[in-house]
Design a protein around this motif. Structure first.
Motif, PDB file in Angstrom:
ATOM      1  N   LEU A   7       0.825  -1.207   0.000  1.00  0.00           N
ATOM      2  CA  LEU A   7       0.000   0.000   0.000  1.00  0.00           C
ATOM      3  C   LEU A   7       0.860   1.258   0.000  1.00  0.00           C
ATOM      4  O   LEU A   7       0.610   2.194  -0.779  1.00  0.00           O
ATOM      5  CB  LEU A   7      -0.942  -0.014   1.206  1.00  0.00           C
ATOM      6  N   TRP A   8       1.887   1.311   0.838  1.00  0.00           N
ATOM      7  CA  TRP A   8       2.793   2.465   0.877  1.00  0.00           C
ATOM      8  C   TRP A   8       3.550   2.615  -0.452  1.00  0.00           C
ATOM      9  O   TRP A   8       3.733   3.712  -0.948  1.00  0.00           O
ATOM     10  CB  TRP A   8       3.786   2.369   2.035  1.00  0.00           C
ATOM     11  N   VAL A  13       4.367   5.580  -5.537  1.00  0.00           N
ATOM     12  CA  VAL A  13       4.383   5.577  -7.004  1.00  0.00           C
ATOM     13  C   VAL A  13       3.365   6.601  -7.540  1.00  0.00           C
ATOM     14  O   VAL A  13       3.668   7.357  -8.465  1.00  0.00           O
ATOM     15  CB  VAL A  13       4.090   4.155  -7.552  1.00  0.00           C
ATOM     16  N   ILE A  14       2.178   6.639  -6.947  1.00  0.00           N
ATOM     17  CA  ILE A  14       1.156   7.605  -7.369  1.00  0.00           C
ATOM     18  C   ILE A  14       1.653   9.032  -7.182  1.00  0.00           C
ATOM     19  O   ILE A  14       1.502   9.884  -8.072  1.00  0.00           O
ATOM     20  CB  ILE A  14      -0.174   7.386  -6.591  1.00  0.00           C
ATOM     21  N   ILE A  15       2.266   9.309  -6.045  1.00  0.00           N
ATOM     22  CA  ILE A  15       2.792  10.660  -5.779  1.00  0.00           C
ATOM     23  C   ILE A  15       3.878  11.017  -6.779  1.00  0.00           C
ATOM     24  O   ILE A  15       3.913  12.145  -7.300  1.00  0.00           O
ATOM     25  CB  ILE A  15       3.300  10.764  -4.323  1.00  0.00           C
ATOM     26  N   ILE A  16       4.743  10.100  -7.103  1.00  0.00           N
ATOM     27  CA  ILE A  16       5.820  10.359  -8.078  1.00  0.00           C
ATOM     28  C   ILE A  16       5.228  10.615  -9.463  1.00  0.00           C
ATOM     29  O   ILE A  16       5.623  11.560 -10.149  1.00  0.00           O
ATOM     30  CB  ILE A  16       6.831   9.194  -8.090  1.00  0.00           C
ATOM     31  N   VAL A  17       4.251   9.812  -9.875  1.00  0.00           N
ATOM     32  CA  VAL A  17       3.637   9.986 -11.191  1.00  0.00           C
ATOM     33  C   VAL A  17       2.905  11.332 -11.268  1.00  0.00           C
ATOM     34  O   VAL A  17       3.067  12.085 -12.229  1.00  0.00           O
ATOM     35  CB  VAL A  17       2.671   8.808 -11.512  1.00  0.00           C
ATOM     36  N   PHE A  23       4.850  18.507 -13.038  1.00  0.00           N
ATOM     37  CA  PHE A  23       6.064  19.216 -13.429  1.00  0.00           C
ATOM     38  C   PHE A  23       6.123  19.393 -14.947  1.00  0.00           C
ATOM     39  O   PHE A  23       6.430  20.473 -15.452  1.00  0.00           O
ATOM     40  CB  PHE A  23       7.299  18.455 -12.930  1.00  0.00           C
ATOM     41  N   TYR A  24       5.784  18.323 -15.689  1.00  0.00           N
ATOM     42  CA  TYR A  24       5.779  18.392 -17.148  1.00  0.00           C
ATOM     43  C   TYR A  24       4.774  19.440 -17.626  1.00  0.00           C
ATOM     44  O   TYR A  24       5.072  20.260 -18.478  1.00  0.00           O
ATOM     45  CB  TYR A  24       5.440  17.024 -17.739  1.00  0.00           C
TER      46      TYR A  24
END
Length: 174
Positions: A7-8, A13-17, A23-24
């Protein structure tokens, strides 16, 4: 325990995506900001043909009417687009009315709400150049208290876009 790590990991991964997409998109939107400012004011007179960047225009009549609560201006003019239109900072936007103001220096400066053609019919400003019968008449209104607080003469102003800035063409009304 294994489900907690999974879960963590999923949240990371969701936060990074989301961060990468944000940012893009931020860089895409702000890659080429265009700053359009007024670089100069050019005064002109009634009945004078003004040849500006991609547009020619002439003001035939201009009148100011003052009442207790408001000041109204009526401007009658002809306009001819000689190149690409770029009003309201939109490419190929023919709505020149977006760039016309009753300029009350250091007070309320208002754009017009209505545009009328030669037959005194209200006309859609987007279609005025192609289908309108010239001359056009445009009306402006500002509050009287704002007019009374001005420190320069009232004027009709037309912001004409050039390549990267505006030239303000102004007709003194008083």
């Amino acid at each position: 325990m294994k489900n907690k790590k999974l879960l963590w990991s999923f949240f990371v991964v969701i936060i990074i995506v989301v961060g990468c997409v944000g940012f893009y998109r931020y860089n895409q939107v702000n890659a080429h900001p265009q700053q359009y400012g007024v670089t100069k004011e050019q005064l002109f007179h009634k009945s004078e043909l003004v040849k500006a960047y991609h547009v020619d225009f002439i003001v035939h009549k201009a009148a100011v009417k003052k009442s207790k609560d408001a000041v109204q201006a009526k401007v009658k003019f002809n306009i001819r687009q000689t190149g690409q239109s770029f009003y309201g900072e939109k490419k190929n936007n023919p709505n020149f009315r977006e760039n016309m103001y009753l300029n009350n220096p250091y007070g309320t400066s208002n754009p017009s709400i209505k545009l009328y053609d030669k037959s005194h019919h209200s006309i859609n400003p987007d279609k005025a150049l192609a289908h309108g019968k010239q001359p056009f008449t445009i009306f402006f209104t500002i509050p009287r208290y704002s007019y009374d607080m001005r420190n320069q003469k009232l004027r009709f102003s037309f912001l004409v876009p050039t390549k990267k800035h505006y030239v303000k063409y102004s007709l003194l009304l008083e």
